[in-house]
Design a protein around this motif. Structure first.
Motif, PDB file in Angstrom:
ATOM      1  N   HIS A 123      13.133 -45.159 -51.021  1.00 47.58           N
ATOM      2  CA  HIS A 123      13.933 -43.946 -50.871  1.00 47.58           C
ATOM      3  C   HIS A 123      13.509 -42.855 -51.863  1.00 47.58           C
ATOM      4  CE1 HIS A 123      17.545 -41.511 -50.043  1.00 47.58           C
ATOM      5  NE2 HIS A 123      17.588 -41.322 -51.355  1.00 47.58           N
ATOM      6  N   LYS A 124      13.291 -43.240 -53.109  1.00 45.81           N
ATOM      7  CA  LYS A 124      12.969 -42.238 -54.136  1.00 45.81           C
ATOM      8  C   LYS A 124      11.586 -41.635 -53.944  1.00 45.81           C
ATOM      9  CE  LYS A 124      16.078 -43.981 -57.712  1.00 45.81           C
ATOM     10  NZ  LYS A 124      16.206 -44.500 -59.100  1.00 45.81           N
ATOM     11  N   ASP A 125      10.731 -42.311 -53.197  1.00 43.88           N
ATOM     12  CA  ASP A 125       9.371 -41.808 -52.966  1.00 43.88           C
ATOM     13  C   ASP A 125       9.204 -41.194 -51.580  1.00 43.88           C
ATOM     14  OD1 ASP A 125       8.395 -42.831 -55.494  1.00 43.88           O
ATOM     15  OD2 ASP A 125       8.540 -44.826 -54.604  1.00 43.88           O
ATOM     16  N   ALA A 126      10.272 -41.227 -50.782  1.00 43.44           N
ATOM     17  CA  ALA A 126      10.176 -40.757 -49.393  1.00 43.44           C
ATOM     18  C   ALA A 126      10.284 -39.237 -49.303  1.00 43.44           C
ATOM     19  CB  ALA A 126      11.281 -41.411 -48.560  1.00 43.44           C
ATOM     20  N   THR A 127       9.606 -38.666 -48.300  1.00 45.10           N
ATOM     21  CA  THR A 127       9.756 -37.239 -48.010  1.00 45.10           C
ATOM     22  C   THR A 127      11.074 -37.031 -47.273  1.00 45.10           C
ATOM     23  OG1 THR A 127       8.675 -37.415 -45.852  1.00 45.10           O
ATOM     24  CG2 THR A 127       7.244 -37.064 -47.778  1.00 45.10           C
ATOM     25  N   GLU A 128      11.483 -35.782 -47.125  1.00 46.77           N
ATOM     26  CA  GLU A 128      12.721 -35.484 -46.391  1.00 46.77           C
ATOM     27  C   GLU A 128      12.625 -35.978 -44.951  1.00 46.77           C
ATOM     28  OE1 GLU A 128      15.655 -34.343 -47.423  1.00 46.77           O
ATOM     29  OE2 GLU A 128      14.788 -34.514 -49.431  1.00 46.77           O
ATOM     30  N   GLU A 129      11.450 -35.839 -44.345  1.00 45.44           N
ATOM     31  CA  GLU A 129      11.268 -36.314 -42.973  1.00 45.44           C
ATOM     32  C   GLU A 129      11.426 -37.834 -42.906  1.00 45.44           C
ATOM     33  OE1 GLU A 129       7.889 -36.200 -39.377  1.00 45.44           O
ATOM     34  OE2 GLU A 129       7.478 -35.276 -41.336  1.00 45.44           O
ATOM     35  N   GLN A 130      10.855 -38.530 -43.877  1.00 43.69           N
ATOM     36  CA  GLN A 130      10.964 -39.984 -43.896  1.00 43.69           C
ATOM     37  C   GLN A 130      12.395 -40.443 -44.176  1.00 43.69           C
ATOM     38  OE1 GLN A 130       7.945 -40.630 -46.854  1.00 43.69           O
ATOM     39  NE2 GLN A 130       6.364 -41.143 -45.333  1.00 43.69           N
ATOM     40  N   ARG A 131      13.110 -39.687 -45.008  1.00 40.45           N
ATOM     41  CA  ARG A 131      14.491 -40.057 -45.335  1.00 40.45           C
ATOM     42  C   ARG A 131      15.420 -39.939 -44.125  1.00 40.45           C
ATOM     43  NH1 ARG A 131      15.833 -37.811 -51.472  1.00 40.45           N
ATOM     44  NH2 ARG A 131      14.158 -38.991 -52.510  1.00 40.45           N
TER      45      ARG A 131
END
Length: 465
Positions: free
Chosen positions: A160-168
């Motif tokens: 979660h902390k490394d994800a982009t907004e699209e991935q989140r």
């Protein structure tokens, strides 16, 4: 000759501190239905047929190790002195899991996964011959979970902390439960780096590395998201307990015919065994290795721990049993307390405001009310009058009282132990028995009554002057 590897080993990661629990207790030793969180994934794996397991311990590891040695003595204990992430934990266990064809890795703080899910998980992994399989599920609010990224290149996980907004925005998340082909994991475990927001070695990074080496990775989506509820704070601990409670009570009602008019107020631990046609009224708690046999009745506000209730026994309500047994057709309560291996034999009765400690009450005998029976043995068909006390402690040690069969003990009798009362004995009400009483005798031990004529009248007259 090269030794043949075993098919599956189960590695449980249980080294985390659990900062959000706000507790000095290691997270995996916090309890769900009176059993540590760690009990559940280990028991699920065991019930699914996986006999080989190891547990990675770290924070509070001495306490966790002590519990494991007592409850799961065959599990190997592996230390992670510094908590540097899940891949680091797996690396420390490499010597152990290298002896298996496949290693199943489970989270020690996820108590709700079922044996059925683990069995299906392993079967599918083996059938499809994947280098790595992991369980995933959908969440409406996936905050905090690693997202499952599916693409033409394969399947990967982004924390979660490394994800982009699209991935989140992705709803499919990683459960943290994996099966690796051991050779595939061994080929990439040293390539995992801590280049991420937490500076830790993430086990999900092994997925993309395995695919880069030509291995196949699959995310197996489950339709039971409750099974993957992780416990990170006290609210999640309470949620896990509620889910497990509902699961256990539902199973007993559907499979054993347990009658329960208010299931949501009844709490039953995972080790408890319940027979057929048992009736449980609201607000009951059954814990530990408790056994309730066929046809028993458990009244409201009763709490049983490591105790046995035999067939057709009747606990009338507000009864406490600790390490004790209520015999067949026997009854207890309301407001009775039995502890330290107390036992009621067939058709015996313990009534209101009675405490029985480390004692045996014989067949058809009764202790109806307001009594303390400690370190005693009572024979068959004996009646113990109200207010009876066995004075078992002399200031240095506990002493035994023995009362025979067919006895009638008068109200407010005190037995100063050690003392033995024979068969067919009576005691006069208010007696303090300090000596043995032979068979068939009446024991009387009290001051002779004296009536002083006119004393009350004279006293009143004197006070009114």
């Amino acid at each position: 000759m090269k030794q043949q590897k075993k098919s599956f080993g189960v590695l449980v990661l249980a080294a985390g501190k659990g900062t959000r629990m706000r507790s000095k207790t290691p997270k995996v030793l916090h309890t769900v239905l009176e059993e540590p969180i760690l009990y559940y994934p280990l028991k699920a794996a065991q019930s699914a047929g996986f006999s080989e397991s190891a547990v990675v311990v770290g924070f509070g590891g001495e306490a966790v190790s002590s519990w494991l040695e007592s409850e799961f003595p065959k599990s190997e204990i592996i230390w992670q002195r510094e908590q540097k992430g899940t891949a680091h934990a797996a690396k420390l266990a490499q010597r152990w899991w290298s002896s298996f064809d496949n290693v199943m890795i489970l989270a020690g703080d996820a108590p709700l996964v079922t044996p059925e899910t683990l069995s299906l998980f392993a079967a599918r992994h083996k059938e499809e011959k994947k280098a790595c399989s992991f369980l995933s599920f959908d969440l409406d609010d996936p905050t905090g979970y690693g997202r499952v990224i599916r693409g033409r290149g394969g399947v990967s996980v982004v924390e979660h902390k490394d994800a982009t907004e699209e991935q989140r925005a992705i709803k499919e998340v990683n459960s943290g439960m994996y099966i690796f082909d051991s050779e595939a994991l061994a080929s990439v475990i040293d390539k995992i780096s801590p280049r991420n927001a937490q500076g830790e070695y993430y086990l999900p990074d092994a997925l993309s590395l395995i695919e880069e080496e030509g291995g196949s990775v699959d995310a197996i989506k489950s339709d039971a998201p409750d099974e993957f509820l992780g416990v990170n704070d006290q609210l999640q601990l309470a949620k896990a307990a509620s889910v497990m409670r509902d699961r256990i009570v539902k199973s007993l009602m559907l499979n054993n015919g347990m009658h329960c008019m208010d299931p949501r107020s009844v709490w039953i631990g995972p080790k408890v065994k319940v027979g057929r046609d048992v009736t449980i009224h609201p607000s009951v708690q059954l814990w530990g290795d408790t056994v309730v046999e066929d046809g028993a009745f458990i009244g409201s506000f009763t709490v049983l721990k490591n105790s046995t209730v035999r067939a057709n026994a009747n606990l009338k309500g507000s009864v406490r049993l600790n390490d004790s047994t209520v015999g067949e057709r026997a009854s207890a309560g309301p407001f009775a307390f039995m502890r330290e291996h107390a036992e009621l034999l067939v058709n015996a009765h313990v009534g209101r405001f009675v405490e029985i400690k480390k004692s045996k009450v014989g067949k058809d005998s009764k202790v109806p009310h307001l009594s303390y029976i400690g370190d005693a043995e009572i024979g068959e068909n004996t009646n113990i009058g109200a207010g009876t006390i066995t004075c078992n402690y002399d200031g240095e040690k506990k002493n035994t009282t023995k009362i025979g069969r067919d006895c009638f003990v008068g109200s407010d009798t005190m037995f100063v132990a050690p003392v033995t009362v024979g068969d067919d004995v009576s005691t006069a009400a208010g007696s303090v028995i300090t000596q043995d009483i032979p068979d068939g005798a009446l024991g009387v031990a009290r001051a002779r009554q004296t009536n002083i004529e006119g004393w009350s009248r004279r006293r009143r007259h004197k006070m009114n002057k």
